[in-house]
Design a protein around this motif. Structure first.
Motif, PDB file in Angstrom:
ATOM      1  N   ALA A 204      46.897  38.297  46.028  1.00 19.51           N
ATOM      2  CA  ALA A 204      46.519  39.649  45.544  1.00 19.51           C
ATOM      3  C   ALA A 204      48.023  40.457  45.307  1.00 19.51           C
ATOM      4  O   ALA A 204      47.974  41.628  44.983  1.00 19.51           O
ATOM      5  N   TYR A 205      48.856  40.091  46.059  1.00 15.09           N
ATOM      6  CA  TYR A 205      50.092  40.695  45.806  1.00 15.09           C
ATOM      7  C   TYR A 205      50.728  40.616  44.225  1.00 15.09           C
ATOM      8  O   TYR A 205      51.920  41.403  43.924  1.00 15.09           O
TER       9      TYR A 205
ATOM     10  N   GLY B 167      43.423  50.264  41.689  1.00 18.52           N
ATOM     11  CA  GLY B 167      44.323  49.355  42.094  1.00 18.52           C
ATOM     12  C   GLY B 167      43.771  48.746  43.527  1.00 18.52           C
ATOM     13  O   GLY B 167      43.783  47.264  43.721  1.00 18.52           O
TER      14      GLY B 167
ATOM     15  N   VAL C 187      48.863  41.735  42.207  1.00 18.48           N
ATOM     16  CA  VAL C 187      48.180  42.898  41.394  1.00 18.48           C
ATOM     17  C   VAL C 187      49.357  44.131  41.352  1.00 18.48           C
ATOM     18  O   VAL C 187      49.521  44.655  40.305  1.00 18.48           O
TER      19      VAL C 187
ATOM     20  N   TRP D  29      39.359  42.569  44.854  1.00 21.84           N
ATOM     21  CA  TRP D  29      38.701  41.631  44.275  1.00 21.84           C
ATOM     22  C   TRP D  29      39.519  40.309  44.157  1.00 21.84           C
ATOM     23  O   TRP D  29      39.127  39.132  44.483  1.00 21.84           O
ATOM     24  N   THR D  30      40.879  40.551  43.834  1.00 21.55           N
ATOM     25  CA  THR D  30      41.635  39.529  43.821  1.00 21.55           C
ATOM     26  C   THR D  30      42.002  38.814  45.162  1.00 21.55           C
ATOM     27  O   THR D  30      41.945  37.261  45.460  1.00 21.55           O
TER      28      THR D  30
ATOM     29  N   ALA E 168      41.109  46.285  42.282  1.00 20.46           N
ATOM     30  CA  ALA E 168      41.602  45.065  41.752  1.00 20.46           C
ATOM     31  C   ALA E 168      42.204  44.118  42.809  1.00 20.46           C
ATOM     32  O   ALA E 168      42.044  42.905  42.777  1.00 20.46           O
ATOM     33  N   GLY E 169      42.968  44.847  43.759  1.00 21.43           N
ATOM     34  CA  GLY E 169      43.280  43.941  44.811  1.00 21.43           C
ATOM     35  C   GLY E 169      42.437  43.587  45.707  1.00 21.43           C
ATOM     36  O   GLY E 169      42.754  42.401  46.174  1.00 21.43           O
TER      37      GLY E 169
ATOM     38  N   ALA F 191      46.853  48.870  45.406  1.00 16.65           N
ATOM     39  CA  ALA F 191      46.682  47.303  45.488  1.00 16.65           C
ATOM     40  C   ALA F 191      47.524  46.711  46.517  1.00 16.65           C
ATOM     41  O   ALA F 191      47.133  45.676  47.318  1.00 16.65           O
TER      42      ALA F 191
ATOM     43  N   ALA G 170      48.068  52.647  40.997  1.00 15.15           N
ATOM     44  CA  ALA G 170      47.379  51.438  41.025  1.00 15.15           C
ATOM     45  C   ALA G 170      48.289  50.515  41.771  1.00 15.15           C
ATOM     46  O   ALA G 170      47.845  49.580  42.710  1.00 15.15           O
TER      47      ALA G 170
ATOM     48  N   ALA H 175      52.074  43.391  38.572  1.00 17.79           N
ATOM     49  CA  ALA H 175      51.353  43.660  37.297  1.00 17.79           C
ATOM     50  C   ALA H 175      51.304  45.049  36.951  1.00 17.79           C
ATOM     51  O   ALA H 175      51.467  45.540  35.874  1.00 17.79           O
ATOM     52  N   ALA H 176      50.825  46.032  37.956  1.00 19.43           N
ATOM     53  CA  ALA H 176      50.592  47.346  37.834  1.00 19.43           C
ATOM     54  C   ALA H 176      52.192  48.233  37.606  1.00 19.43           C
ATOM     55  O   ALA H 176      52.110  48.919  36.790  1.00 19.43           O
TER      56      ALA H 176
END
Length: 470
Positions: free
Chosen positions: A432-433, A416, A435, A422-423, A419-420, A291, A287, A438-439
């Motif tokens: 988005a950075y 990932g 994400v 979408w953000t 999620a990236g 991301a 992920a 967090a991963a």
């Protein structure tokens, strides 16, 4: 004066055989008139006497020692040729399909279908490799995958229905995990040598990063400079050629572990204690990669430099490649579990650099430097993770275990990326950075929990070490 050889008595100067020369203990003049005081190395009755040697020098380069193993260079060259197309196929498919059908949505759906099919088929292919041997399975599996690539090329070229694109690209899922097969050979050749195996794993990870850098660039160049189908065609030829060269090196191929009659089949690596938790860590690590890639593309596009995204991402891969080679030249200390946690700490810290770069400066150049440094933590993390996979893999199932790790990594990349994306769309590319940060923190927590659980288990159960311990 030199010591008497071991074949001579040490308490008497009288020879046991009249014709055998004797080294005198009190005089430099030998008893036989024509025999020198020091025994000649060529004398049949006296073993050669060598002066004591200095301590053997450590190898100049641990990689030179690695490839001094007979057959190592040959199977590595074939494997690298086969591995390069892994970074070419998806990019080539997107360019080819989007150019012919004018739909990036269709191109993305086709490549996603191929990824999903690979997640299902690849572990089964690896299980067959463990059961019947690399050469017997890898060659026909590769031939089927190449036919799928050629079918996709022809369907796009001649305007076949869309469903044929999905079916053709799904057939490429039989492509064997060439990186896993190469690591399995190193595990076989370097059994009982954890330091050398660490170097081999580091080289393999650096090779992965190199192919990740060169594959997409080569695919884009071929599709643009020649014709849209050129990337897929060249990739198919390279894959088949490389696997044939790799499979031809039979002397380094790990032997197949035959199952005795009446014994139950070996359980899946998924049921091996410690392996499921490790695969979840690979999922979180993937992920991070997915991301980061999407966030970088979105950020470069927002800044009006979408074409520069590939160069910026290549710098991240370059940092990982260099770090992998340096890490392999070092002698690892501590247990692999502890090293994996420490590498996770480094990755979590360094992955915050791109986020700081975009929020504090907004410069694409500064971001490129931050990604170069951040990439230096990924290779050591992956190297140590693969070392743990080799440690926990059941006997005779190493290819399947490593393919499961790669499958988990690919699943994490897909998650990932989603999620990236979408953000980036709803909160902005800079956000988005967060994400990948967090991963990376999630991977660290999971790795720490797994290491704590496995460190106490041997004291409770006295479980012996796995056969591939490093």
């Amino acid at each position: 004066m030199p010591e008497a050889p071991a074949d001579f008595p040490t308490t008497s100067t009288t020879p046991t055989t009249p014709t055998t020369p004797v080294v005198p203990t009190t005089s430099a003049t030998p008893t036989p008139p024509k025999t020198p005081a020091t025994p000649e190395p060529s004398s049949p009755a006296t073993p050669p006497q060598h002066p004591p040697r200095a301590r053997t020098r450590r190898p100049r380069n641990p990689y030179a020692r690695l490839f001094a193993i007979p057959g190592a260079t040959a199977f590595t060259v074939g494997n690298l040729i086969a591995r390069l197309p892994m970074g070419m196929f998806s990019v080539s498919a997107v360019i080819m399909i989007a150019g012919a059908r004018d739909s990036y949505a269709l191109a993305g759906a086709v490549t996603a279908t191929g990824l999903a099919a690979t997640a299902v088929v690849a572990p089964w292919t690896a299980r067959m490799v463990d059961r019947y041997g690399q050469a017997r399975i890898a060659v026909p599996a590769t031939a089927l995958a190449v036919l799928g690539s050629l079918s996709l090329l022809l369907c796009v070229r001649f305007g076949a229905p869309d469903w044929t694109l999905f079916a053709s690209y799904a057939a490429t899922a039989t492509t064997p995990n060439t990186g896993g097969m190469s690591r399995a050979r190193w595990s076989h050749l370097l059994r009982g040598e954890p330091d050398a195996l660490h170097t081999a794993n580091s080289f393999e990870q650096a090779a992965d990063e190199l192919c990740f850098m060169l594959g997409p660039v080569l695919a884009a160049f071929l599709c643009g400079a020649l014709f849209p189908q050129a990337g897929t065609l060249v990739g198919a030829v390279l894959l088949l050629t490389g696997v044939l060269l790799f499979a031809a090196q039979r002397t380094t191929e790990p032997p197949v572990r035959k199952r005795a009659a009446g014994t139950p089949r070996a359980k899946s690596p998924l049921r091996t204690r410690g392996m499921p938790a490790l695969l979840v860590v690979f999922l979180a690590t993937g992920a991070v990669f997915g991301a980061m890639e999407v966030a970088t593309i979105a950020y470069a596009d927002e800044r009006g430099h979408k074409a520069a995204a590939g160069v910026v991402l290549a710098l991240q891969a370059a940092g990982s490649c260099v770090a992998g080679l340096v890490y392999g030249a070092l002698r690892p200390s501590g247990s692999p579990d502890r090293r994996h946690v420490l590498c996770g700490v480094a990755m979590a810290v360094l992955m915050a650099l791109p986020l700081l770069a975009v929020t504090a400066t907004g410069s694409l150049v500064v971001l490129a430097g931050a990604l170069l440094v951040a990439g230096m933590a990924t290779a050591p993390t992956m190297v140590t993770g693969m070392t743990l996979v080799q440690r926990y893999a059941p006997e005779g199932q190493l290819n399947e275990a490593m393919t499961l790790a790669v499958t988990g990594l690919l699943g994490g990349i897909a998650g990932g990326a989603a999620a990236g994306g979408w953000t980036a769309e709803h909160m902005g590319p800079a956000a988005a950075y967060a994400v990948p940060v967090a991963a990376a923190l999630c991977a660290l927590l999971l790795s720490t929990a797994r290491a704590c659980a496995t460190s106490t288990r041997p004291r409770r159960s006295g479980r012996p070490r796995a056969p591939y311990g490093a």
